[in-house]
Design an enzyme around this catalytic site. Structure first.
Site, PDB file in Angstrom:
ATOM      1  N   HIS A 108     -63.741 -85.692  26.719  1.00 59.14           N
ATOM      2  CA  HIS A 108     -62.521 -85.278  27.439  1.00 59.14           C
ATOM      3  C   HIS A 108     -61.639 -86.480  27.759  1.00 59.14           C
ATOM      4  O   HIS A 108     -60.860 -86.449  28.713  1.00 59.14           O
ATOM      5  CB  HIS A 108     -62.843 -84.588  28.784  1.00 59.14           C
ATOM      6  CG  HIS A 108     -63.413 -83.218  28.679  1.00 59.14           C
ATOM      7  ND1 HIS A 108     -64.424 -82.787  29.511  1.00 59.14           N
ATOM      8  CD2 HIS A 108     -63.120 -82.174  27.857  1.00 59.14           C
ATOM      9  CE1 HIS A 108     -64.731 -81.530  29.196  1.00 59.14           C
ATOM     10  NE2 HIS A 108     -63.958 -81.139  28.191  1.00 59.14           N
ATOM     11  N   ASN A 115     -55.540 -78.691  16.933  1.00 60.46           N
ATOM     12  CA  ASN A 115     -56.880 -78.810  17.500  1.00 60.46           C
ATOM     13  C   ASN A 115     -57.771 -77.756  16.835  1.00 60.46           C
ATOM     14  O   ASN A 115     -57.658 -76.575  17.125  1.00 60.46           O
ATOM     15  CB  ASN A 115     -56.793 -78.576  19.022  1.00 60.46           C
ATOM     16  CG  ASN A 115     -58.137 -78.662  19.697  1.00 60.46           C
ATOM     17  OD1 ASN A 115     -59.171 -78.867  19.047  1.00 60.46           O
ATOM     18  ND2 ASN A 115     -58.143 -78.492  21.012  1.00 60.46           N
ATOM     19  N   ARG A 149     -73.424 -74.581  29.113  1.00 60.98           N
ATOM     20  CA  ARG A 149     -74.250 -75.758  28.775  1.00 60.98           C
ATOM     21  C   ARG A 149     -75.084 -76.160  29.990  1.00 60.98           C
ATOM     22  O   ARG A 149     -74.595 -76.112  31.124  1.00 60.98           O
ATOM     23  CB  ARG A 149     -73.370 -76.940  28.371  1.00 60.98           C
ATOM     24  CG  ARG A 149     -72.573 -76.675  27.124  1.00 60.98           C
ATOM     25  CD  ARG A 149     -71.722 -77.888  26.754  1.00 60.98           C
ATOM     26  NE  ARG A 149     -70.479 -77.455  26.144  1.00 60.98           N
ATOM     27  CZ  ARG A 149     -69.357 -78.152  26.120  1.00 60.98           C
ATOM     28  NH1 ARG A 149     -69.313 -79.352  26.683  1.00 60.98           N
ATOM     29  NH2 ARG A 149     -68.283 -77.676  25.551  1.00 60.98           N
ATOM     30  N   ARG A 173     -56.614 -83.528  17.182  1.00 67.69           N
ATOM     31  CA  ARG A 173     -57.670 -83.831  18.144  1.00 67.69           C
ATOM     32  C   ARG A 173     -58.986 -83.978  17.377  1.00 67.69           C
ATOM     33  O   ARG A 173     -59.329 -83.124  16.563  1.00 67.69           O
ATOM     34  CB  ARG A 173     -57.803 -82.693  19.145  1.00 67.69           C
ATOM     35  CG  ARG A 173     -58.919 -82.960  20.113  1.00 67.69           C
ATOM     36  CD  ARG A 173     -59.353 -81.734  20.823  1.00 67.69           C
ATOM     37  NE  ARG A 173     -60.400 -82.065  21.762  1.00 67.69           N
ATOM     38  CZ  ARG A 173     -61.209 -81.179  22.278  1.00 67.69           C
ATOM     39  NH1 ARG A 173     -61.095 -79.916  21.970  1.00 67.69           N
ATOM     40  NH2 ARG A 173     -62.150 -81.549  23.120  1.00 67.69           N
ATOM     41  N   PHE A 226     -65.628 -68.659  35.836  1.00 69.60           N
ATOM     42  CA  PHE A 226     -65.743 -68.843  37.281  1.00 69.60           C
ATOM     43  C   PHE A 226     -65.020 -67.765  38.082  1.00 69.60           C
ATOM     44  O   PHE A 226     -65.350 -67.537  39.241  1.00 69.60           O
ATOM     45  CB  PHE A 226     -65.282 -70.255  37.681  1.00 69.60           C
ATOM     46  CG  PHE A 226     -66.357 -71.279  37.449  1.00 69.60           C
ATOM     47  CD1 PHE A 226     -66.827 -71.536  36.162  1.00 69.60           C
ATOM     48  CD2 PHE A 226     -66.943 -71.959  38.515  1.00 69.60           C
ATOM     49  CE1 PHE A 226     -67.847 -72.447  35.939  1.00 69.60           C
ATOM     50  CE2 PHE A 226     -67.964 -72.878  38.307  1.00 69.60           C
ATOM     51  CZ  PHE A 226     -68.413 -73.122  37.007  1.00 69.60           C
ATOM     52  N   GLU A 244     -57.889 -76.849  38.150  1.00 70.15           N
ATOM     53  CA  GLU A 244     -56.469 -76.572  38.414  1.00 70.15           C
ATOM     54  C   GLU A 244     -56.268 -75.279  39.197  1.00 70.15           C
ATOM     55  O   GLU A 244     -55.279 -75.134  39.912  1.00 70.15           O
ATOM     56  CB  GLU A 244     -55.701 -76.444  37.079  1.00 70.15           C
ATOM     57  CG  GLU A 244     -55.591 -77.755  36.330  1.00 70.15           C
ATOM     58  CD  GLU A 244     -55.153 -77.570  34.872  1.00 70.15           C
ATOM     59  OE1 GLU A 244     -54.472 -76.572  34.574  1.00 70.15           O
ATOM     60  OE2 GLU A 244     -55.499 -78.429  34.049  1.00 70.15           O
ATOM     61  N   GLU A 297     -53.502 -82.275  27.300  1.00 72.06           N
ATOM     62  CA  GLU A 297     -54.065 -83.079  26.215  1.00 72.06           C
ATOM     63  C   GLU A 297     -53.150 -83.073  24.994  1.00 72.06           C
ATOM     64  O   GLU A 297     -53.021 -84.073  24.299  1.00 72.06           O
ATOM     65  CB  GLU A 297     -55.450 -82.528  25.837  1.00 72.06           C
ATOM     66  CG  GLU A 297     -56.483 -82.823  26.911  1.00 72.06           C
ATOM     67  CD  GLU A 297     -57.673 -81.880  26.870  1.00 72.06           C
ATOM     68  OE1 GLU A 297     -57.485 -80.679  27.193  1.00 72.06           O
ATOM     69  OE2 GLU A 297     -58.768 -82.318  26.529  1.00 72.06           O
TER      70      GLU A 297
HETATM   71  P1  ADP Z   1     -61.761 -75.368  28.079  1.00 68.75           P
HETATM   72  O1  ADP Z   1     -62.847 -76.272  28.571  1.00 68.75           O
HETATM   73  O2  ADP Z   1     -62.232 -74.377  27.061  1.00 68.75           O
HETATM   74  O3  ADP Z   1     -60.469 -76.069  27.724  1.00 68.75           O
HETATM   75  P2  ADP Z   1     -60.336 -74.472  30.423  1.00 68.75           P
HETATM   76  O4  ADP Z   1     -60.097 -75.840  30.924  1.00 68.75           O
HETATM   77  O5  ADP Z   1     -59.177 -73.672  29.958  1.00 68.75           O
HETATM   78  O6  ADP Z   1     -61.453 -74.442  29.309  1.00 68.75           O
HETATM   79  O7  ADP Z   1     -61.094 -73.673  31.562  1.00 68.75           O
HETATM   80  C1  ADP Z   1     -61.458 -72.358  31.384  1.00 68.75           C
HETATM   81  C2  ADP Z   1     -62.227 -71.905  32.600  1.00 68.75           C
HETATM   82  O8  ADP Z   1     -61.406 -72.058  33.767  1.00 68.75           O
HETATM   83  C3  ADP Z   1     -62.569 -70.424  32.569  1.00 68.75           C
HETATM   84  O9  ADP Z   1     -63.781 -70.203  31.935  1.00 68.75           O
HETATM   85  C4  ADP Z   1     -62.662 -70.104  34.026  1.00 68.75           C
HETATM   86  O10 ADP Z   1     -64.021 -70.299  34.412  1.00 68.75           O
HETATM   87  C5  ADP Z   1     -61.846 -71.138  34.749  1.00 68.75           C
HETATM   88  N1  ADP Z   1     -60.697 -70.558  35.465  1.00 68.75           N
HETATM   89  C6  ADP Z   1     -59.479 -70.284  35.005  1.00 68.75           C
HETATM   90  N2  ADP Z   1     -58.705 -69.740  35.980  1.00 68.75           N
HETATM   91  C7  ADP Z   1     -59.475 -69.676  37.091  1.00 68.75           C
HETATM   92  C8  ADP Z   1     -59.282 -69.218  38.428  1.00 68.75           C
HETATM   93  N3  ADP Z   1     -58.135 -68.718  38.825  1.00 68.75           N
HETATM   94  N4  ADP Z   1     -60.322 -69.307  39.275  1.00 68.75           N
HETATM   95  C9  ADP Z   1     -61.495 -69.813  38.887  1.00 68.75           C
HETATM   96  N5  ADP Z   1     -61.742 -70.259  37.654  1.00 68.75           N
HETATM   97  C10 ADP Z   1     -60.760 -70.200  36.756  1.00 68.75           C
END
Ligand code: ADP
Length: 400
Positions: A181, A8, A242, A92, A285, A335, A385
């Site tokens: 996605h 990727n 974004r 990807r 977050f 998740e 993915e």
């Molecule tokens: P990408 O879109 O780059 O694949 P991910 O799906 O890995 O990103 O998501 C990353 C985001 O998930 C981080 O920026 C964070 O905001 C959020 N995140 C990860 N763990 C937690 C958590 N325990 N609580 C809240 N938000 C989380």
């Protein structure tokens, strides 16, 4: 043993995973970062061996591919004896436009079409193409497959994917909504059907991929009929950096007021907006939840905007499907954040959604977080993915 390598490529990064397809286990994964910058870095994590980090000058993706292969073959940290053990490579690719409604084996002709797609995905496709070219050069005898983020959404009906713009713009420039996605939405919807023990062909589902980029999909009878992202991954719900949906008239207004050029404006809307722009705190977050807890009003506002907009999409998608069997949370936020899932699911009993706060305290694993009696199930399903790309790659290479 069939080993499939998944790659990727981003503009300055290359992520990889090597799968043993016999049992779908990950033999090694890694990341090459800061490609093209002064000092780059490879992080290689083999299964059952020590991980390594190598920093070096990594001028381009070809060098990155070489570093990845060296790490996979390394005497101490590698998992391959010979490069010929790699049976296939899955790449990807972000944007397949209308050209690809499924994964494809990469040929010279496919490369030409991919290059045509750059016109509508100038930010996303060039790094994918560079990565494929580098891999083809380094592994000339290995079959390769392209897996597209847009492919799963090619089942969207035309009345859903058209914008209210002159039809000629669609004909001339392929300006329409595509959705993204797709690999993730496809994977988690199939997993959800398994969890619910019902055929996907009879389910109405809304999958929420909530991460740095976030998108929401309506999946009716196993087919995507709507996705919140559009011509590019900028449309839809507010995201990390974004802006998501805004009145298009705001764009020329800001460009004029702030003296921003079209290029810079695109970057601005992609990188400086979203919950980061609202909060002024972070796009992550975890930071926002912490700041909101400590009384930061703008972080609190950003979280409220995000959950409110997700709720609006859920309501509208239930409307277009005439019902709802399940909503699925995935992506880093979906998740892991019990707080965000709770905020989104609050007051949705009218749709049959009712989550159990005790069950909701789950992180990063499959779970049904709804009350037994809830008519529409709320599920947490970690996305994968890379595995989906490896599976698609294997099936295309096998049938070739
Ligand atoms: P990408 O879109 O780059 O694949 P991910 O799906 O890995 O990103 O998501 C990353 C985001 O998930 C981080 O920026 C964070 O905001 C959020 N995140 C990860 N763990 C937690 C958590 N325990 N609580 C809240 N938000 C989380």
């Amino acid at each position: 043993m069939l080993k499939v390598l998944v790659i990727n490529c981003g503009s300055s990064s290359l992520k990889y995973q090597l799968f043993n397809m016999k049992d779908q286990s990950v033999l090694a994964k890694g990341l090459v970062e800061r490609i093209g910058l002064e000092v780059g870095m490879l992080k290689h994590m083999p299964y059952c061996k020590d991980k390594i980090e190598v920093s070096d000058n990594i001028p381009n993706h070809k060098v990155a591919v070489k570093m990845m292969l060296d790490a996979l073959l390394d005497k101490n940290h590698g998992v391959l004896k010979d490069i010929s053990e790699i049976s296939a490579v899955g790449h990807r690719v972000v944007h397949g436009a209308e050209k690809f409604s499924g994964s494809v084996k990469i040929t010279d002709e496919v490369m030409d079409v991919l290059k045509e797609c750059v016109a509508i995905a100038p930010l996303h496709n060039p790094p994918n193409i560079v990565g494929i070219e580098a891999a083809r050069e380094m592994l000339p005898d290995v079959p390769m497959v392209g897996v597209f983020d847009t492919a799963f959404h090619q089942t969207m009906p035309q009345y859903a994917y058209m914008y209210g713009l002159p039809y000629e713009l669609y004909e001339k420039y392929a300006v329409r909504r595509y959705g993204f996605h797709g690999t993730s939405h496809c994977f988690v919807s199939a997993e959800a059907a398994k969890m619910l023990n019902r055929p996907i062909e009879e389910l109405k589902m809304i999958t929420l991929h909530l991460g740095n980029g976030s998108s929401i999909t309506a999946i009716k009878n196993g087919k995507s009929i709507e996705n919140s992202m559009g011509f590019t991954p900028l449309e839809g719900i507010i995201m990390g950096t974004r802006c998501g949906n805004i009145d298009p008239a705001i764009v020329p207004f800001i460009m004029e007021k702030e003296g921003i050029s079209p290029d810079k404006m695109n970057e601005y809307l992609n990188k400086k907006c979203g919950v980061y722009g609202i909060s002024g705190v972070s796009s992550d977050f975890r930071d926002l939840e912490e700041a909101a807890k400590n009384g930061n009003k703008r972080a609190d506002l950003a979280l409220k905007m995000f959950s409110y907009q997700a709720k609006k999409f859920i309501g509208s998608y239930a409307a277009i499907m005439n019902g709802l069997d399940a909503i699925v949370f995935t992506g880093g936020i979906g998740e892991n954040s019990a707080t965000m899932r709770q905020m989104i699911c609050k007051d949705m009993e009218y749709l049959g959604i009712k989550i159990d706060e005790a069950k909701n305290q789950v992180r990063g694993k499959q779970a049904d977080i709804s009350f037994e009696e809830a008519k529409a199930k709320a599920l947490v399903i970690p996305t994968n993915e890379e595995l989906m790309i490896a599976l698609d790659t294997m099936s295309l290479v096998k049938t070739a």
